[in-house]
Design a protein around this motif. Structure first.
Motif, mmCIF file in Angstrom:
data_model
loop_
_atom_site.group_PDB
_atom_site.id
_atom_site.type_symbol
_atom_site.label_atom_id
_atom_site.label_comp_id
_atom_site.label_asym_id
_atom_site.label_seq_id
_atom_site.Cartn_x
_atom_site.Cartn_y
_atom_site.Cartn_z
ATOM 1 N N TYR A 156 10.592 -18.419 -13.116
ATOM 2 C CA TYR A 156 9.631 -18.601 -14.209
ATOM 3 C C TYR A 156 8.499 -19.493 -13.717
ATOM 4 N N GLY A 157 7.266 -19.009 -13.870
ATOM 5 C CA GLY A 157 6.114 -19.736 -13.363
ATOM 6 C C GLY A 157 5.732 -19.333 -11.952
ATOM 7 N N GLY A 158 6.598 -18.550 -11.290
ATOM 8 C CA GLY A 158 6.297 -18.055 -9.950
ATOM 9 C C GLY A 158 5.347 -16.871 -10.004
ATOM 10 N N ARG A 159 4.895 -16.425 -8.823
ATOM 11 C CA ARG A 159 3.863 -15.398 -8.771
ATOM 12 C C ARG A 159 4.261 -14.222 -7.886
ATOM 13 N N ALA A 160 3.602 -13.100 -8.126
ATOM 14 C CA ALA A 160 3.825 -11.885 -7.342
ATOM 15 C C ALA A 160 2.477 -11.249 -7.037
ATOM 16 N N ALA A 161 2.270 -10.866 -5.772
ATOM 17 C CA ALA A 161 1.003 -10.257 -5.352
ATOM 18 C C ALA A 161 1.256 -8.847 -4.832
ATOM 19 N N PHE A 162 0.426 -7.911 -5.311
ATOM 20 C CA PHE A 162 0.534 -6.501 -4.938
ATOM 21 C C PHE A 162 -0.814 -6.000 -4.442
ATOM 22 N N VAL A 163 -0.783 -5.000 -3.568
ATOM 23 C CA VAL A 163 -1.978 -4.224 -3.229
ATOM 24 C C VAL A 163 -1.687 -2.795 -3.656
ATOM 25 N N TYR A 164 -2.695 -2.127 -4.243
ATOM 26 C CA TYR A 164 -2.424 -0.809 -4.833
ATOM 27 C C TYR A 164 -3.694 0.023 -4.850
ATOM 28 N N ARG A 165 -3.544 1.268 -5.260
ATOM 29 C CA ARG A 165 -4.674 2.173 -5.370
ATOM 30 C C ARG A 165 -5.475 1.852 -6.632
ATOM 31 N N PRO A 166 -6.797 1.763 -6.557
ATOM 32 C CA PRO A 166 -7.600 1.420 -7.743
ATOM 33 C C PRO A 166 -7.409 2.388 -8.907
ATOM 34 N N GLU A 167 -7.259 3.680 -8.605
ATOM 35 C CA GLU A 167 -7.125 4.661 -9.683
ATOM 36 C C GLU A 167 -5.808 4.529 -10.448
ATOM 37 N N ARG A 168 -4.879 3.719 -9.911
ATOM 38 C CA ARG A 168 -3.588 3.530 -10.578
ATOM 39 C C ARG A 168 -3.423 2.097 -11.098
ATOM 40 N N ILE A 169 -4.512 1.359 -11.168
ATOM 41 C CA ILE A 169 -4.447 -0.036 -11.577
ATOM 42 C C ILE A 169 -3.907 -0.190 -12.994
#
Length: 240
Positions: A156-169
Motif C-alpha cells: 500500500y502506497g507503493g508504485r508500479a510502472a508500465f510501458v504500453y501501446r498508446p492506442e491501448r492506454i
C-alpha cells in the motif's frame, strides 16, 4: 545466435536472437521508473533480465527480483545476473504471474516494473519464434493479468510502472483503477515532435487519490533529425 552488448558503467547484457531482446521501450521505462533508493523491486515478465540489470545500473541500492514464465529465458536472465556480478542484488524466479498468489506474499515489493505483451491474440500481429511471440502477444498473459499481479505484489502506497501501446492506454488505465492502482505520472514517447506517439509510460500508486501528472513528451529526435540530448543521456551515448 548469442552476443553480448555493452550497456554503460561496466554493465553488459547477453542477448539471444531466439528470444525477445532489449529494445527502446524497456530502456525508456528503466529511465522513467522512480523507485526509492533501496526499494525492493519486482520485474514482471523479466525476459532476459534487461530491465533488472538496467535498474541496478541506474540505482545502486535496489534489490531486484525478476519473474519469467519461460524456463530457457529465465536461465538467460540468470546468466546476465552472473555476468554483471549482481547475485547479491538481483534474483530470477521462473513462474506464471497469473498464479500470483502462489509466488510471493501480497505487498512484498515497494516497486513493480513491467513491459507487458502489447498485442492481443486477435490483433493480426505475430512475432517470429515462440519465445518472442510470447513476449509480444497475449498468449501466456495479458497486460490486465500483469496489472492484477502488480496490484497484489506492491505494498500500500507503493508504485508500479508500465510501458504500453498508446492506442491501448484506456484499457491499461481502466485495469489499473479496477485493481486499486491510481495512475499518477504519464508520458508519451514520440519519434519527433510531429509524429504520433509510439509508446506511453505510466506510473501508478496503490491506494492513492485520483489525479495524474501528464509530463512533457519524450522526443527521440529533434527538428534536425538528430537524437535529442535527453534521449542520448538515457542511453549514455556519451560513453561510446
Amino acid at each position: 545466435m548469442r552476443h553480448t552488448d555493452k550497456l554503460w558503467g561496466g554493465f553488459s547484457l547477453i542477448q539471444d536472437d531466439r528470444f525477445f531482446k532489449l529494445g527502446q521501450d524497456s530502456m525508456l521505462l528503466s529511465a522513467f521508473a522512480s523507485p526509492s533508493p533501496r526499494a525492493k523491486v519486482l520485474d514482471l515478465g523479466c525476459g532476459n533480465g534487461a530491465l533488472g540489470v538496467l535498474l541496478c545500473a541506474r540505482h545502486p541500492g535496489l534489490d531486484v527480483t525478476g519473474l519469467e514464465i519461460q524456463p530457457e529465458v529465465a536461465e538467460l536472465a540468470r546468466e546476465n545476473v552472473a555476468l554483471n556480478r549482481l547475485d547479491a542484488r538481483m534474483r530470477i524466479v521462473c513462474g506464471d504471474l497469473k498464479q500470483y498468489k502462489q509466488l510471493f506474499p501480497t505487498g512484498a515489493f515497494e516497486y513493480i516494473i513491467c513491459n507487458p505483451p502489447y498485442f492481443s491474440q486477435d490483433s493480426g500481429y505475430a512475432a517470429k519464434g515462440k519465445n518472442r511471440h510470447t513476449a509480444r502477444q497475449e498468449t501466456e498473459c495479458s497486460a490486465a493479468d500483469a496489472v492484477r499481479a502488480a496490484a497484489y505484489f506492491v505494498k500500500y502506497g507503493g508504485r508500479a510502472a508500465f510501458v504500453y501501446r498508446p492506442e491501448r492506454i484506456c484499457e491499461l488505465v481502466f485495469d489499473m483503477k479496477q485493481c486499486g492502482l491510481e495512475p499518477k505520472r504519464l508520458r508519451f514517447v514520440h519519434q519527433h515532435a510531429k509524429a504520433v506517439p509510439s509508446a506511453v509510460l505510466v506510473e501508478a500508486r496503490r491506494g492513492s487519490a485520483p489525479g495524474v501528472q501528464v509530463l512533457p513528451p519524450l522526443l527521440v529526435c529533434g527538428e534536425d533529425g538528430a537524437q535529442t540530448e535527453e534521449y542520448r543521456m538515457i542511453y549514455h551515448r556519451e560513453e561510446f
